[in-house]
Design an enzyme around this catalytic site. Structure first.
Site, PDB file in Angstrom:
ATOM      1  N   HIS A 152     -15.370  43.840  26.253  1.00  0.00           N
ATOM      2  CA  HIS A 152     -14.378  43.593  25.133  1.00  0.00           C
ATOM      3  C   HIS A 152     -15.122  43.173  24.070  1.00  0.00           C
ATOM      4  CE1 HIS A 152     -10.670  42.939  23.335  1.00  0.00           C
ATOM      5  NE2 HIS A 152     -10.705  41.586  23.399  1.00  0.00           N
TER       6      HIS A 152
ATOM      7  N   LYS B 257     -20.174  23.540  27.024  1.00  0.00           N
ATOM      8  CA  LYS B 257     -19.123  23.449  28.013  1.00  0.00           C
ATOM      9  C   LYS B 257     -17.955  22.470  27.422  1.00  0.00           C
ATOM     10  CE  LYS B 257     -20.648  25.674  32.423  1.00  0.00           C
ATOM     11  NZ  LYS B 257     -20.783  25.096  33.918  1.00  0.00           N
TER      12      LYS B 257
ATOM     13  N   ASP C 135     -18.759  34.199  32.368  1.00  0.00           N
ATOM     14  CA  ASP C 135     -19.308  33.194  31.659  1.00  0.00           C
ATOM     15  C   ASP C 135     -19.926  33.833  30.196  1.00  0.00           C
ATOM     16  OD1 ASP C 135     -20.939  30.967  30.954  1.00  0.00           O
ATOM     17  OD2 ASP C 135     -21.231  30.415  33.021  1.00  0.00           O
TER      18      ASP C 135
ATOM     19  N   CYS D   8     -25.098  26.426  28.019  1.00  0.00           N
ATOM     20  CA  CYS D   8     -24.240  25.957  28.827  1.00  0.00           C
ATOM     21  C   CYS D   8     -23.844  24.415  28.380  1.00  0.00           C
ATOM     22  CB  CYS D   8     -24.417  25.903  30.229  1.00  0.00           C
ATOM     23  SG  CYS D   8     -24.344  27.538  30.944  1.00  0.00           S
TER      24      CYS D   8
ATOM     25  N   ASP E 202     -24.885  26.363  41.728  1.00  0.00           N
ATOM     26  CA  ASP E 202     -25.929  26.660  40.606  1.00  0.00           C
ATOM     27  C   ASP E 202     -26.014  25.392  39.744  1.00  0.00           C
ATOM     28  OD1 ASP E 202     -23.547  27.261  39.431  1.00  0.00           O
ATOM     29  OD2 ASP E 202     -24.622  29.180  38.465  1.00  0.00           O
TER      30      ASP E 202
ATOM     31  N   THR F 209     -12.012  23.361  44.649  1.00  0.00           N
ATOM     32  CA  THR F 209     -13.187  22.238  44.829  1.00  0.00           C
ATOM     33  C   THR F 209     -14.143  22.684  43.418  1.00  0.00           C
ATOM     34  OG1 THR F 209     -14.429  24.067  45.874  1.00  0.00           O
ATOM     35  CG2 THR F 209     -13.029  22.429  47.400  1.00  0.00           C
TER      36      THR F 209
ATOM     37  N   ASP G 215     -15.792  25.322  42.514  1.00  0.00           N
ATOM     38  CA  ASP G 215     -16.683  26.154  42.733  1.00  0.00           C
ATOM     39  C   ASP G 215     -17.145  27.090  41.809  1.00  0.00           C
ATOM     40  OD1 ASP G 215     -18.807  26.968  44.561  1.00  0.00           O
ATOM     41  OD2 ASP G 215     -17.546  26.806  46.316  1.00  0.00           O
ATOM     42  N   ASP G 216     -18.245  27.949  42.138  1.00  0.00           N
ATOM     43  CA  ASP G 216     -18.943  28.503  40.856  1.00  0.00           C
ATOM     44  C   ASP G 216     -18.193  29.954  40.713  1.00  0.00           C
ATOM     45  OD1 ASP G 216     -21.213  27.031  40.685  1.00  0.00           O
ATOM     46  OD2 ASP G 216     -21.703  27.362  42.873  1.00  0.00           O
TER      47      ASP G 216
END
Length: 328
Positions: free
Chosen positions: A138, A20, A66, A17, A222, A46, A48-49
């Site tokens: 995929h 990113k 992800d 991560c 998270d 917002t 959010d996750d």
């Protein structure tokens, strides 16, 4: 272990991560794309996750995805880490994952196919352990290896965890120690394996999410690529409060402080601190401490606005003050 001589981390520019797109750049990219349409309980608004779409009074769909390049050299462990990280977004919303699809990019003329099998096997084992189903996916031929999941889950609309429901006077808990970012950077540079980091990254956030929902908690997120400071700031901003963090109460993995002091700090971590700093009040706090709090986590824990068993309280939410985040 399959093909132990091949170090997968050497085939990726970033790691986990930490690769990113910087948060400030990403927010500018999506600015003005519109508010969430009717029926979408959680969308872009917002940051959010995951997205949440309400089906009826009793159920809503949680949708997320992800993926990232190798964060460790062992292909099976990379598959497990990437899968646990993708599933985490569903848990961060208070949901239960149902089905996942593989997302795979592979330099097929550079790296052997048997490594792919190990990556996919790792992902399958984690999805299965979560009680969900893996239904294909995929793949593309790419210059760099990348792996992750698209995940669909379910949640009751009244038991949703969101990042915009924090209230002043509520404690903040963190369910995993920090430091996987700096340890992964050291692993990439030296090949040294940190089993505690692998164990942390492959541990599902299921139990923490279930405990939060059972306690009637409504606010959580998270902690992944934007670090504790970054995700804490997003939660505070969305909720209209200030997040106060007690640096001494934040736990770190064995070896993380030493790795940081040795300079194994990712570019993503430095970008996180740069992004948060204008909104941060941290008088007298050492730069190394702030860098650890900004450490880009891969498959990190949940930051919960409330108390749950086994998770240390690391601070509190207060009425909105001048800064979004304060570190003491």
């Amino acid at each position: 272990m399959v093909c132990v001589a091949i170090r997968l981390t050497q085939y990726a520019r970033g790691g986990g991560c930490a690769c990113k797109i910087p948060a400030d750049e990403l927010e500018e990219m999506v600015r003005g794309l519109g508010a969430s349409p009717a029926g979408l309980l959680v969308g872009l608004d917002t940051g959010d996750d995951a997205a949440v779409f309400q089906l009826n009074g009793d159920s809503a769909i949680v949708a997320t995805t992800d993926f990232f390049g190798p964060v460790v050299d062992d292909p099976y462990d990379w598959g497990r880490i990437a899968a646990a990280n993708a599933l985490s977004d569903v848990y961060a919303m208070g949901g239960r994952p149902l089905v996942a699809l593989n997302l795979l990019a592979w330099p097929r003329k550079v790296l052997p196919a048997e490594l792919v099998t190990e990556v996919l096997r790792g992902g399958l084992d984690i999805v299965t352990s979560a009680g969900a189903h893996l239904g294909g996916g995929h793949s593309i031929d790419d210059a760099e290896p990348k792996y992750g999941l698209a995940v669909t889950g379910m949640v009751h609309p009244d038991r949703l965890l969101r990042n915009d429901c924090g209230r002043a006077g509520v404690p903040l808990s963190l369910t995993k120690p920090l430091g996987v970012g700096v340890l992964n950077s050291q692993h990439k540079a030296t090949g040294e394996v940190f089993e505690a980091a692998v164990a942390s990254m492959t541990m599902l956030n299921r139990a923490a999410a279930e405990a939060a929902v059972a306690a009637g908690i409504t606010c959580a997120t998270d902690v992944t690529g934007f670090g504790l400071l970054g995700h804490g700031m997003k939660l505070a901003r969305a909720s209209g409060v200030t997040a106060v963090i007690d640096a001494a109460a934040v736990e770190s993995l064995d070896g993380a402080v030493e790795a940081l002091r040795a300079g194994y700090i990712s570019g993503g971590t430095r970008r996180n601190l740069h992004w948060v700093r204008p909104h941060l009040h941290a008088p007298g706090i050492a730069e190394d401490t702030l860098l650890l709090l900004a450490d880009a986590q891969t498959s990190g824990g949940l930051l919960v606005a409330g108390e749950i068993p086994g998770a240390p309280v690391i601070g509190e939410l207060t009425p909105r003050r001048e800064h979004l985040v304060e570190v003491r």
